[in-house]
Motif scaffolding. Structure first.
Motif, PDB file in Angstrom:
ATOM      1  N   PHE A  44     -72.316 -21.253  99.391  1.00 14.07           N
ATOM      2  CA  PHE A  44     -72.729 -21.203 100.791  1.00 14.07           C
ATOM      3  C   PHE A  44     -73.901 -20.249 100.979  1.00 14.07           C
ATOM      4  O   PHE A  44     -74.865 -20.563 101.692  1.00 14.07           O
ATOM      5  N   VAL A  45     -73.857 -19.075 100.352  1.00 14.91           N
ATOM      6  CA  VAL A  45     -74.957 -18.114 100.470  1.00 14.91           C
ATOM      7  C   VAL A  45     -76.226 -18.682  99.867  1.00 14.91           C
ATOM      8  O   VAL A  45     -77.319 -18.580 100.450  1.00 14.91           O
ATOM      9  N   LEU A  46     -76.114 -19.309  98.692  1.00 13.86           N
ATOM     10  CA  LEU A  46     -77.297 -19.859  98.037  1.00 13.86           C
ATOM     11  C   LEU A  46     -77.912 -20.986  98.859  1.00 13.86           C
ATOM     12  O   LEU A  46     -79.139 -21.042  99.032  1.00 13.86           O
ATOM     13  N   LEU A  47     -77.093 -21.874  99.381  1.00 16.14           N
ATOM     14  CA  LEU A  47     -77.608 -22.980 100.192  1.00 16.14           C
ATOM     15  C   LEU A  47     -78.217 -22.474 101.497  1.00 16.14           C
ATOM     16  O   LEU A  47     -79.264 -22.968 101.941  1.00 16.14           O
ATOM     17  N   SER A  48     -77.580 -21.488 102.123  1.00 20.52           N
ATOM     18  CA  SER A  48     -78.126 -20.927 103.359  1.00 20.52           C
ATOM     19  C   SER A  48     -79.472 -20.271 103.103  1.00 20.52           C
ATOM     20  O   SER A  48     -80.411 -20.406 103.907  1.00 20.52           O
ATOM     21  N   ALA A  49     -79.589 -19.557 101.987  1.00 18.27           N
ATOM     22  CA  ALA A  49     -80.866 -18.922 101.648  1.00 18.27           C
ATOM     23  C   ALA A  49     -81.928 -19.971 101.344  1.00 18.27           C
ATOM     24  O   ALA A  49     -83.098 -19.811 101.718  1.00 18.27           O
ATOM     25  N   PHE A  50     -81.545 -21.052 100.665  1.00 18.59           N
ATOM     26  CA  PHE A  50     -82.495 -22.129 100.371  1.00 18.59           C
ATOM     27  C   PHE A  50     -83.050 -22.719 101.663  1.00 18.59           C
ATOM     28  O   PHE A  50     -84.267 -22.902 101.811  1.00 18.59           O
ATOM     29  N   VAL A  51     -82.160 -23.017 102.608  1.00 17.62           N
ATOM     30  CA  VAL A  51     -82.598 -23.577 103.891  1.00 17.62           C
ATOM     31  C   VAL A  51     -83.479 -22.580 104.635  1.00 17.62           C
ATOM     32  O   VAL A  51     -84.505 -22.949 105.230  1.00 17.62           O
ATOM     33  N   ALA A  52     -83.098 -21.293 104.602  1.00 18.46           N
ATOM     34  CA  ALA A  52     -83.907 -20.272 105.268  1.00 18.46           C
ATOM     35  C   ALA A  52     -85.299 -20.194 104.660  1.00 18.46           C
ATOM     36  O   ALA A  52     -86.303 -20.115 105.391  1.00 18.46           O
ATOM     37  N   GLY A  53     -85.398 -20.223 103.331  1.00 19.26           N
ATOM     38  CA  GLY A  53     -86.709 -20.186 102.693  1.00 19.26           C
ATOM     39  C   GLY A  53     -87.560 -21.380 103.067  1.00 19.26           C
ATOM     40  O   GLY A  53     -88.765 -21.252 103.317  1.00 19.26           O
ATOM     41  N   LEU A  54     -86.945 -22.534 103.127  1.00 17.74           N
ATOM     42  CA  LEU A  54     -87.671 -23.758 103.478  1.00 17.74           C
ATOM     43  C   LEU A  54     -88.138 -23.729 104.931  1.00 17.74           C
ATOM     44  O   LEU A  54     -89.318 -23.988 105.227  1.00 17.74           O
ATOM     45  N   VAL A  55     -87.242 -23.383 105.843  1.00 18.98           N
ATOM     46  CA  VAL A  55     -87.540 -23.452 107.280  1.00 18.98           C
ATOM     47  C   VAL A  55     -88.509 -22.351 107.699  1.00 18.98           C
ATOM     48  O   VAL A  55     -89.512 -22.607 108.381  1.00 18.98           O
ATOM     49  N   TYR A  56     -88.236 -21.106 107.283  1.00 23.50           N
ATOM     50  CA  TYR A  56     -89.046 -19.995 107.783  1.00 23.50           C
ATOM     51  C   TYR A  56     -90.408 -19.921 107.098  1.00 23.50           C
ATOM     52  O   TYR A  56     -91.359 -19.401 107.687  1.00 23.50           O
ATOM     53  N   THR A  57     -90.530 -20.454 105.893  1.00 22.91           N
ATOM     54  CA  THR A  57     -91.860 -20.573 105.291  1.00 22.91           C
ATOM     55  C   THR A  57     -92.698 -21.571 106.078  1.00 22.91           C
ATOM     56  O   THR A  57     -93.897 -21.363 106.299  1.00 22.91           O
ATOM     57  N   ARG A  58     -92.065 -22.646 106.514  1.00 24.45           N
ATOM     58  CA  ARG A  58     -92.767 -23.631 107.337  1.00 24.45           C
ATOM     59  C   ARG A  58     -93.218 -23.009 108.657  1.00 24.45           C
ATOM     60  O   ARG A  58     -94.344 -23.246 109.116  1.00 24.45           O
ATOM     61  N   ILE A  59     -92.359 -22.188 109.275  1.00 22.91           N
ATOM     62  CA  ILE A  59     -92.746 -21.515 110.517  1.00 22.91           C
ATOM     63  C   ILE A  59     -93.919 -20.577 110.268  1.00 22.91           C
ATOM     64  O   ILE A  59     -94.869 -20.499 111.071  1.00 22.91           O
ATOM     65  N   SER A  60     -93.882 -19.846 109.161  1.00 22.60           N
ATOM     66  CA  SER A  60     -94.971 -18.929 108.838  1.00 22.60           C
ATOM     67  C   SER A  60     -96.293 -19.659 108.670  1.00 22.60           C
ATOM     68  O   SER A  60     -97.337 -19.210 109.148  1.00 22.60           O
ATOM     69  N   ASP A  61     -96.253 -20.811 107.996  1.00 23.91           N
ATOM     70  CA  ASP A  61     -97.478 -21.576 107.776  1.00 23.91           C
ATOM     71  C   ASP A  61     -98.040 -22.141 109.077  1.00 23.91           C
ATOM     72  O   ASP A  61     -99.259 -22.178 109.279  1.00 23.91           O
ATOM     73  N   ARG A  62     -97.161 -22.601 109.964  1.00 19.08           N
ATOM     74  CA  ARG A  62     -97.614 -23.289 111.168  1.00 19.08           C
ATOM     75  C   ARG A  62     -97.897 -22.344 112.332  1.00 19.08           C
ATOM     76  O   ARG A  62     -98.793 -22.590 113.146  1.00 19.08           O
ATOM     77  N   GLN A  63     -97.096 -21.263 112.443  1.00 18.81           N
ATOM     78  CA  GLN A  63     -97.210 -20.397 113.619  1.00 18.81           C
ATOM     79  C   GLN A  63     -97.560 -18.957 113.292  1.00 18.81           C
ATOM     80  O   GLN A  63     -97.790 -18.162 114.209  1.00 18.81           O
ATOM     81  N   GLY A  64     -97.562 -18.604 112.024  1.00 17.06           N
ATOM     82  CA  GLY A  64     -97.913 -17.251 111.646  1.00 17.06           C
ATOM     83  C   GLY A  64     -96.710 -16.412 111.253  1.00 17.06           C
ATOM     84  O   GLY A  64     -95.561 -16.748 111.549  1.00 17.06           O
ATOM     85  N   VAL A  65     -96.998 -15.279 110.607  1.00 16.09           N
ATOM     86  CA  VAL A  65     -95.947 -14.402 110.105  1.00 16.09           C
ATOM     87  C   VAL A  65     -95.148 -13.779 111.238  1.00 16.09           C
ATOM     88  O   VAL A  65     -93.926 -13.628 111.142  1.00 16.09           O
TER      89      VAL A  65
END
Length: 395
Positions: A44-65
């Protein structure tokens, strides 16, 4: 944003396995660590971290850090409020029921709080005092607060330094780093909470698993990211090791303790410290899952119930804690207090409750999004159009 139903289904499966593990029934031991010496918590921790890395990297690219940081903090606040609500339920309803019927399981669970109610309540809101079963979300909050800084650094400078530092901190955690920090807190801050009441999970060890998942998720965000492939020899080795771990877990004479009474050797597989052999077991299971999972998913029907629970993972996780705490309050922690059909009936009721919470959460989220879209549409339609451009002057 596209959701990966496979990830949701896997997270739903982890929640199901957690429920089997935490509910005291005849199914607790057989379904605890069912795939080897790895529990649902790691998955559960690994999958949650994977989703967080995917989603929040996308936010960083599109809207900034800065937008990425705010999104992390909003999520951390949401998890904190869920933890606070669960603590309130524990300190009111469960405490009252447990004391009313003189339930030893509840008294043991709340030993520090019952002796020091003011300190227990205050330090629990500070995420220092963490009763058993309520020690996962505080660790998750800690990771969410650290992640925006770590992710921003990694996106700019690469992941090598991050993962080396994370591995070093994991190594320190294996040699009582947490106990050393606790000693300093007692000496200089006069912390009254006993070390054993600060949660079973060693966050300094488990951060390695979180940041590894964050790294994997961030690497999958790139549009040109190639599918993860492993050499055939590595897959064969992983399959062999995974099967051996599965056999050892279920057919060994020691059950979930791989080396029986040898505590020093058992630390190599220790869950709370995230021992080195436990990581090895998790890695080989991960290789097998990544290699065979896509083809297996294409052949299996979609498990919509698991997807729903995985999509609403935070409310479902809290709902499973409510169910477990109620069972402990009324029945205690004995796994054989009910007949087998009573355990089956109990599990049916609990899983119906979890699925109902998942469906209610998804319905509410959908309704909220519809309201937001309906509110935004009139604003766009009533906006005054730009006046037509004046015709060009003739020469």
């Amino acid at each position: 944003m596209k959701r990966y139903w496979e990830i949701d289904a896997l997270r739903g499966l982890m929640l199901v396995l957690m429920t089997f593990t935490h509910l005291p029934t005849r199914f607790t031991d057989p379904l605890g660590q069912p795939f080897g010496f790895v529990s649902a918590a790691e998955g559960f921790v690994l999958l949650s971290a994977f989703v967080a890395g995917l989603v929040y990297t996308r936010i960083s690219d599109r809207q900034g850090v800065d937008a990425m940081r705010r999104a992390f903090w909003r999520r951390a606040l949401k998890v904190y409020l869920a933890q606070a609500a669960t603590l309130l339920f524990l300190f009111t309803v469960i405490t009252r029921v447990g004391l009313r019927i003189d339930q030893p399981a509840v008294k043991n669970l709340l030993a520090f709080y019952l002796t020091n109610p003011i300190e227990g309540f205050g330090y629990s809101l500070l995420l220092v005092y963490e009763p058993a079963l309520l020690d996962i979300l505080p660790m998750y909050i800690f990771f969410m607060l650290m992640s925006p800084w770590v992710l921003a650094f990694a996106l700019r400078h690469g992941w090598t330094v991050v993962m080396v530092a994370s591995a070093a901190l994991w190594g320190l955690a294996q040699f009582e780093f947490s106990e050393w920090l606790y000693g300093l807190a007692v000496q200089y801050l006069h912390l009254p909470v006993p070390f054993r009441e600060m949660g079973a999970f060693n966050a300094f060890a488990w951060q390695f698993l979180w940041f590894a998942g964050l790294w994997l998720g961030a690497s999958r965000h790139a549009p040109d990211a190639e599918p993860i492939r492993f050499p055939k020899w590595l897959v064969a080795l992983a399959v062999g090791a995974a099967l051996y771990g599965l056999w050892w877990r279920h057919h060994g004479i020691n059950g979930q303790a791989p080396f029986g009474g040898d505590e020093a050797m058992n630390l190599l597989f220790d869950k709370w410290q995230l021992g080195p052999l436990r990581i090895v077991n998790l890695v080989v299971l991960g290789i097998v899952t990544v290699h065979f999972g896509p083809s297996l998913m294409r052949r299996l029907p979609r498990l919509h119930a698991l997807e729903a629970m995985g999509s609403a993972s935070l409310p479902v996780f809290c709902a499973h804690l409510v169910a477990v705490l109620l069972v402990l309050a009324f029945y205690g922690d004995s796994q054989t207090v009910r007949p087998w059909w009573g355990d089956v009936l109990l599990l049916v009721v609990v899983f119906a409750w979890l699925y109902g919470v998942a469906q209610a959460t998804l319905w509410w989220d959908g309704r909220r999004r519809s309201r937001a879209a309906a509110t935004a549409m009139p604003a766009r339609s009533t906006a005054r159009p730009d006046p037509p451009a004046a015709p060009a002057a003739r020469r």
